[in-house]
Motif scaffolding. Sequence first.
Motif, PDB file in Angstrom:
ATOM      1  N   ILE A  80       0.841  -1.203   0.000  1.00 38.39           N
ATOM      2  CA  ILE A  80       0.000   0.000   0.000  1.00 38.39           C
ATOM      3  C   ILE A  80       0.877   1.253   0.000  1.00 38.39           C
ATOM      4  CG2 ILE A  80      -1.754   1.279   1.278  1.00 38.39           C
ATOM      5  CD1 ILE A  80      -2.670  -1.398   2.447  1.00 38.39           C
ATOM      6  N   ALA A  81       1.911   1.245   0.839  1.00 39.62           N
ATOM      7  CA  ALA A  81       2.804   2.401   0.906  1.00 39.62           C
ATOM      8  C   ALA A  81       3.571   2.568  -0.396  1.00 39.62           C
ATOM      9  CB  ALA A  81       3.759   2.255   2.085  1.00 39.62           C
ATOM     10  N   VAL A  85       3.744   5.806  -2.821  1.00 42.20           N
ATOM     11  CA  VAL A  85       5.021   6.451  -3.127  1.00 42.20           C
ATOM     12  C   VAL A  85       5.246   6.490  -4.638  1.00 42.20           C
ATOM     13  CG1 VAL A  85       7.522   6.232  -2.894  1.00 42.20           C
ATOM     14  CG2 VAL A  85       6.051   5.908  -0.901  1.00 42.20           C
ATOM     15  N   THR A  86       4.844   5.418  -5.313  1.00 47.44           N
ATOM     16  CA  THR A  86       5.043   5.352  -6.766  1.00 47.44           C
ATOM     17  C   THR A  86       4.251   6.435  -7.487  1.00 47.44           C
ATOM     18  OG1 THR A  86       5.355   2.957  -6.555  1.00 47.44           O
ATOM     19  CG2 THR A  86       4.989   3.810  -8.763  1.00 47.44           C
ATOM     20  N   ASN A 170      -7.479  -1.176   5.155  1.00 47.69           N
ATOM     21  CA  ASN A 170      -6.259  -1.865   4.735  1.00 47.69           C
ATOM     22  C   ASN A 170      -6.530  -2.864   3.611  1.00 47.69           C
ATOM     23  OD1 ASN A 170      -4.632  -0.484   6.530  1.00 47.69           O
ATOM     24  ND2 ASN A 170      -4.836  -2.016   8.147  1.00 47.69           N
ATOM     25  N   GLN A 171      -7.611  -3.621   3.738  1.00 49.95           N
ATOM     26  CA  GLN A 171      -7.904  -4.625   2.725  1.00 49.95           C
ATOM     27  C   GLN A 171      -8.234  -3.982   1.380  1.00 49.95           C
ATOM     28  OE1 GLN A 171     -11.112  -7.235   3.756  1.00 49.95           O
ATOM     29  NE2 GLN A 171     -10.871  -8.553   1.965  1.00 49.95           N
ATOM     30  N   LYS A 172      -9.079  -2.967   1.383  1.00 48.30           N
ATOM     31  CA  LYS A 172      -9.461  -2.327   0.120  1.00 48.30           C
ATOM     32  C   LYS A 172      -8.304  -1.527  -0.479  1.00 48.30           C
ATOM     33  CE  LYS A 172     -14.421  -2.111   0.985  1.00 48.30           C
ATOM     34  NZ  LYS A 172     -15.626  -1.258   1.079  1.00 48.30           N
ATOM     35  N   ALA A 177      -4.170  -1.244  -4.681  1.00 47.84           N
ATOM     36  CA  ALA A 177      -2.763  -1.197  -5.086  1.00 47.84           C
ATOM     37  C   ALA A 177      -2.480  -2.248  -6.159  1.00 47.84           C
ATOM     38  CB  ALA A 177      -1.865  -1.423  -3.866  1.00 47.84           C
ATOM     39  N   TYR A 178      -2.953  -3.476  -5.930  1.00 54.13           N
ATOM     40  CA  TYR A 178      -2.798  -4.517  -6.958  1.00 54.13           C
ATOM     41  C   TYR A 178      -3.495  -4.109  -8.248  1.00 54.13           C
ATOM     42  CZ  TYR A 178      -0.831  -7.992  -3.727  1.00 54.13           C
ATOM     43  OH  TYR A 178      -0.006  -8.674  -2.864  1.00 54.13           O
ATOM     44  N   ALA A 179      -4.682  -3.545  -8.137  1.00 48.48           N
ATOM     45  CA  ALA A 179      -5.433  -3.149  -9.323  1.00 48.48           C
ATOM     46  C   ALA A 179      -4.710  -2.062 -10.106  1.00 48.48           C
ATOM     47  CB  ALA A 179      -6.829  -2.672  -8.917  1.00 48.48           C
ATOM     48  N   MET A 180      -4.088  -1.120  -9.390  1.00 48.66           N
ATOM     49  CA  MET A 180      -3.383  -0.030 -10.075  1.00 48.66           C
ATOM     50  C   MET A 180      -2.172  -0.543 -10.834  1.00 48.66           C
ATOM     51  SD  MET A 180      -3.528   3.126  -7.374  1.00 48.66           S
ATOM     52  CE  MET A 180      -2.122   3.847  -8.194  1.00 48.66           C
TER      53      MET A 180
END
Length: 206
Positions: A80-81, A85-86, A170-172, A177-180
């Motif tokens: 997530i972090a 940051v990306t 946290n879960q969403k 993050a994976y989706a992005m």
Amino acid sequence: GVLSNHDHRHRFAMMLGRLSRCVLARTSSVVTNVRPRIIEATPQLSIRSLCNPTLSYSQRMDKTGRPISPHLMIYRLPLIAWSSVTVRITGLIASAGFFVVGGATLYKGGGWVADTAQDLDMTTQRWTGRDFGSIPTFVAKFSIAYLMAYQWLGSARHMVWDLTAMGFTNQKMLQSAYAMFGASAVISLALAMYSLPPSSKSEKQG
């Protein structure tokens, strides 16, 4: 009991003696830093603070039993972090790229920039002396597309968080993050594989 003047003078002399030994021991100290405190000294004044070296903020907090948090880089950042940051990193790189392209356009003209971008394979071959085929163009298109796609998707996600606070768990956030990362890769791959048709001006020249 009440101290006599002789006792006051004796204690004051002892304080001056300790101070002089401290200054001599610390040759790097600046003597002028202690001038006003001697005048205001009383027999009960401790000069320990004059002799001890200056402590950093972290050292002072350690002495009080309230140590500050360690540096961020010792932690293993979650995905997530990294995804957040990306967004900042891609934004900085994209902004720098706009300045580079804009400066090159002002210096050489838009035609030169367009020709260099369209003829990237031949330009790479001239610079390196090796024929990489269409790989340089594909890598360049994929990299630029990924920067743009991830920056836009990340900015949209942060805007949704700021305006609605939706998906702020946290879960969403991990799922987003994976989706992005996945969506950016798919969009970039599609854009890198696609080629614009030649302009009518190029067809007439051909």
